[in-house]
Design a protein around this motif. Sequence first.
Motif, PDB file in Angstrom:
ATOM      1  N   TYR A 187      24.497 124.148  23.496  1.00  0.00           N
ATOM      2  CA  TYR A 187      25.884 124.389  23.069  1.00  0.00           C
ATOM      3  C   TYR A 187      26.810 123.321  23.640  1.00  0.00           C
ATOM      4  CZ  TYR A 187      29.946 127.504  22.150  1.00  0.00           C
ATOM      5  OH  TYR A 187      31.116 128.081  21.700  1.00  0.00           O
ATOM      6  N   LEU A 188      26.665 123.051  24.928  1.00  0.00           N
ATOM      7  CA  LEU A 188      27.492 122.051  25.602  1.00  0.00           C
ATOM      8  C   LEU A 188      27.211 120.650  25.067  1.00  0.00           C
ATOM      9  CD1 LEU A 188      29.534 121.349  27.836  1.00  0.00           C
ATOM     10  CD2 LEU A 188      27.617 121.224  29.439  1.00  0.00           C
ATOM     11  N   ALA A 189      25.942 120.346  24.838  1.00  0.00           N
ATOM     12  CA  ALA A 189      25.568 119.019  24.333  1.00  0.00           C
ATOM     13  C   ALA A 189      26.206 118.753  22.974  1.00  0.00           C
ATOM     14  CB  ALA A 189      24.046 118.917  24.243  1.00  0.00           C
ATOM     15  N   LEU A 190      26.166 119.746  22.076  1.00  0.00           N
ATOM     16  CA  LEU A 190      26.775 119.591  20.756  1.00  0.00           C
ATOM     17  C   LEU A 190      28.295 119.460  20.866  1.00  0.00           C
ATOM     18  CD1 LEU A 190      24.716 122.127  18.600  1.00  0.00           C
ATOM     19  CD2 LEU A 190      24.827 119.661  18.266  1.00  0.00           C
ATOM     20  N   THR A 191      28.898 120.217  21.776  1.00  0.00           N
ATOM     21  CA  THR A 191      30.353 120.158  21.964  1.00  0.00           C
ATOM     22  C   THR A 191      30.778 118.772  22.452  1.00  0.00           C
ATOM     23  OG1 THR A 191      30.368 122.507  22.555  1.00  0.00           O
ATOM     24  CG2 THR A 191      32.336 121.232  23.091  1.00  0.00           C
ATOM     25  N   VAL A 192      30.072 118.254  23.452  1.00  0.00           N
ATOM     26  CA  VAL A 192      30.387 116.925  23.987  1.00  0.00           C
ATOM     27  C   VAL A 192      30.194 115.855  22.918  1.00  0.00           C
ATOM     28  CG1 VAL A 192      29.675 115.166  25.666  1.00  0.00           C
ATOM     29  CG2 VAL A 192      29.875 117.549  26.376  1.00  0.00           C
ATOM     30  N   ALA A 193      29.140 115.995  22.123  1.00  0.00           N
ATOM     31  CA  ALA A 193      28.888 115.031  21.042  1.00  0.00           C
ATOM     32  C   ALA A 193      30.055 115.010  20.063  1.00  0.00           C
ATOM     33  CB  ALA A 193      27.594 115.389  20.313  1.00  0.00           C
ATOM     34  N   GLU A 194      30.574 116.196  19.718  1.00  0.00           N
ATOM     35  CA  GLU A 194      31.715 116.238  18.786  1.00  0.00           C
ATOM     36  C   GLU A 194      32.955 115.606  19.400  1.00  0.00           C
ATOM     37  OE1 GLU A 194      34.378 119.231  15.990  1.00  0.00           O
ATOM     38  OE2 GLU A 194      32.835 120.084  17.280  1.00  0.00           O
ATOM     39  N   ILE A 195      33.202 115.870  20.686  1.00  0.00           N
ATOM     40  CA  ILE A 195      34.358 115.267  21.363  1.00  0.00           C
ATOM     41  C   ILE A 195      34.288 113.745  21.257  1.00  0.00           C
ATOM     42  CG2 ILE A 195      35.456 114.872  23.611  1.00  0.00           C
ATOM     43  CD1 ILE A 195      34.643 117.744  24.357  1.00  0.00           C
ATOM     44  N   ILE A 196      33.121 113.183  21.494  1.00  0.00           N
ATOM     45  CA  ILE A 196      32.935 111.725  21.443  1.00  0.00           C
ATOM     46  C   ILE A 196      33.201 111.192  20.035  1.00  0.00           C
ATOM     47  CG2 ILE A 196      31.223 109.870  21.655  1.00  0.00           C
ATOM     48  CD1 ILE A 196      29.919 111.571  23.905  1.00  0.00           C
ATOM     49  N   PHE A 197      32.671 111.881  19.029  1.00  0.00           N
ATOM     50  CA  PHE A 197      32.875 111.444  17.643  1.00  0.00           C
ATOM     51  C   PHE A 197      34.353 111.527  17.242  1.00  0.00           C
ATOM     52  CE2 PHE A 197      28.240 112.046  17.028  1.00  0.00           C
ATOM     53  CZ  PHE A 197      27.963 110.886  16.316  1.00  0.00           C
ATOM     54  N   LEU A 198      35.047 112.572  17.673  1.00  0.00           N
ATOM     55  CA  LEU A 198      36.465 112.705  17.345  1.00  0.00           C
ATOM     56  C   LEU A 198      37.295 111.638  18.059  1.00  0.00           C
ATOM     57  CD1 LEU A 198      36.948 116.597  17.334  1.00  0.00           C
ATOM     58  CD2 LEU A 198      36.814 115.061  15.360  1.00  0.00           C
ATOM     59  N   SER A 212      37.088 120.554  19.337  1.00  0.00           N
ATOM     60  CA  SER A 212      35.649 120.733  19.553  1.00  0.00           C
ATOM     61  C   SER A 212      35.348 122.141  20.056  1.00  0.00           C
ATOM     62  CB  SER A 212      35.132 119.698  20.558  1.00  0.00           C
ATOM     63  OG  SER A 212      35.274 118.394  20.034  1.00  0.00           O
ATOM     64  N   PHE A 213      36.209 122.672  20.934  1.00  0.00           N
ATOM     65  CA  PHE A 213      36.061 124.063  21.370  1.00  0.00           C
ATOM     66  C   PHE A 213      36.091 125.006  20.167  1.00  0.00           C
ATOM     67  CE2 PHE A 213      37.912 123.599  25.963  1.00  0.00           C
ATOM     68  CZ  PHE A 213      36.708 123.033  26.369  1.00  0.00           C
ATOM     69  N   SER A 214      37.049 124.776  19.281  1.00  0.00           N
ATOM     70  CA  SER A 214      37.219 125.657  18.121  1.00  0.00           C
ATOM     71  C   SER A 214      36.078 125.509  17.127  1.00  0.00           C
ATOM     72  CB  SER A 214      38.553 125.362  17.428  1.00  0.00           C
ATOM     73  OG  SER A 214      39.636 125.731  18.249  1.00  0.00           O
ATOM     74  N   THR A 215      35.567 124.283  16.969  1.00  0.00           N
ATOM     75  CA  THR A 215      34.431 124.069  16.068  1.00  0.00           C
ATOM     76  C   THR A 215      33.177 124.694  16.641  1.00  0.00           C
ATOM     77  OG1 THR A 215      35.397 121.930  15.441  1.00  0.00           O
ATOM     78  CG2 THR A 215      33.131 122.337  14.784  1.00  0.00           C
ATOM     79  N   ALA A 216      32.946 124.482  17.943  1.00  0.00           N
ATOM     80  CA  ALA A 216      31.740 125.009  18.588  1.00  0.00           C
ATOM     81  C   ALA A 216      31.686 126.525  18.498  1.00  0.00           C
ATOM     82  CB  ALA A 216      31.696 124.568  20.048  1.00  0.00           C
ATOM     83  N   GLY A 217      32.815 127.167  18.718  1.00  0.00           N
ATOM     84  CA  GLY A 217      32.871 128.621  18.629  1.00  0.00           C
ATOM     85  C   GLY A 217      33.048 129.120  17.220  1.00  0.00           C
ATOM     86  N   MET A 244      30.645 121.883  12.072  1.00  0.00           N
ATOM     87  CA  MET A 244      30.769 123.295  11.673  1.00  0.00           C
ATOM     88  C   MET A 244      29.443 123.796  11.119  1.00  0.00           C
ATOM     89  SD  MET A 244      34.576 123.916  10.027  1.00  0.00           S
ATOM     90  CE  MET A 244      34.494 122.622   8.786  1.00  0.00           C
ATOM     91  N   ILE A 245      28.826 122.986  10.259  1.00  0.00           N
ATOM     92  CA  ILE A 245      27.541 123.373   9.668  1.00  0.00           C
ATOM     93  C   ILE A 245      26.462 123.476  10.744  1.00  0.00           C
ATOM     94  CG2 ILE A 245      25.700 122.624   8.104  1.00  0.00           C
ATOM     95  CD1 ILE A 245      27.921 121.351   6.350  1.00  0.00           C
ATOM     96  N   LEU A 246      26.461 122.540  11.693  1.00  0.00           N
ATOM     97  CA  LEU A 246      25.473 122.552  12.774  1.00  0.00           C
ATOM     98  C   LEU A 246      25.613 123.791  13.651  1.00  0.00           C
ATOM     99  CD1 LEU A 246      25.439 118.811  13.939  1.00  0.00           C
ATOM    100  CD2 LEU A 246      23.685 120.013  12.618  1.00  0.00           C
ATOM    101  N   PHE A 247      26.856 124.171  13.963  1.00  0.00           N
ATOM    102  CA  PHE A 247      27.069 125.348  14.821  1.00  0.00           C
ATOM    103  C   PHE A 247      26.805 126.650  14.070  1.00  0.00           C
ATOM    104  CE2 PHE A 247      29.560 122.401  17.536  1.00  0.00           C
ATOM    105  CZ  PHE A 247      28.957 122.695  18.747  1.00  0.00           C
TER     106      PHE A 247
END
Length: 482
Positions: A187-198, A212-217, A244-247
């Motif tokens: 969960y954390l790895a995907l969240t950090v990855a999204e932060i980097i991409f954004l 990223s918090f909102s997308t992850a949840g 969103m699709i990944l989560f």
Amino acid sequence: MNYKMTAYVLGKMLGVEALVLCIPAAVSLIYGETSDMAAFGITSAVLCVFFLLFGRKKPENGRIYGKDGLVIVAAAWILWSVFGALPFYLSREIPSYVDALFETVSGFTTTGSTILTDIEALSYGMNFWRCLTHWIGGMGVLVFVMVVTSLDDKSSMHLMRAEVPGPEADKLVPKARETAKLLYAMYLALTVAEIIFLLAGGMNLYDSIIHSFSTAGTGGFANHNSSVAYYDSAYIDGVITVFMILFGINFNMYFLLLIKDVKSVWKNEEVRAYLGIIVAATLVITCNVLSIYKEPLKAFRYSIFQVASIITTTGFATADFNLWPELSKCILLLIMVIGACAGSTGGGVKVSRFLILWKSILKQVKGMLHPKSVNVVKVNGKKISNETLQGVYAYFSAYVFVFGISVLLVALDNFDFATTISGVLTTLSNVGPGISRVGPIENFQSFSVLSKIVFSMDMLIGRLEIFPFLMICSPSFWRKHF
């Protein structure tokens, strides 16, 4: 029931919430928001008192039974929401406690519905807390507590089963706490990855973190009134769509990818059905809204974003789909009910349940055509037990019952049919926006106190998959145990 252990776990859980509140308090400190810091501090102090009273000493009997797990999970979500609303109320950022509770329940249940008419007026600290509730609630309040505390008893798997969404909660590893750690690592790895991409797309650090918090949840809270549409960026839309699709995919699939079992992931019927629904809905809506956007790529961009946002129950918006043709709105309402995969952070009924229901219908039809044949329901090559089948049937029945009662209560506000129906659907399915007066650019502020309480209960019921909440609301349960 083991009452002492139940009280201990709930006390410990409130202590964890006290610590978590230090994070948005630190954000308020960075931005010089002293009144918000005081609100977080007072709430944290109150929670510490409950921790000292109930959560310090573990009882000799540390067993958590199945019924205890259901009660603990339901009570945990209610208590985290009740206390989590206090900072909004004490700081007067949200003057009404009922409104503050609605917003907090919406956050923890990752629904994303809001009563705020001007999101941009909210302080940095409160907006951060608002989106952090999504991130914590996405994987589950008790799963989060299990990661950061010493709740490592084998019987705590009852907490996992009661909280992880879907017909079945499979173990990734033998121990519940190890499973929780593994889930949160992914969960954390995907969240950090999204932060980097954004960040790579030009979004600032604060915005990247909260989105990223909102997308992850799969919650959908943002810090701008126009949601993701504020950025008007095809790149940012694309990044958030993908995540969103990944989560929305069962996290067990990521575990299988980690051990390089790609074949099992691709053969998973729920994942294929989930992706198939997204593709089919996107294609139909793209064709349907082409007359509005004129350009095929533009129509596709807005269509796939909203499909991903609705089916994963995230609730972000890049377009006002209230203005789309009726066919597109009906498709969005249907996938709103379907929801994401079991074992994901998404809400809704879940693709797996509809898959089981569809195969059950086919089984009945085959049985009628060939009375002497032996037909079983299989998913991913495995026979679905009668207990699981009965659970799915019971869930659908309970869903319809709760939906019907909620619609009747909300109808007392005398809003139009689309507003009433979609308002209940979107909260019970933990989506966020509905249609008409609760559309993507609207909010729930105009509803009565009664309706807001009903919506708040629907959000909790939907996130807890109905039965834990109904059980603690049952008079017979309390008569039996007290």
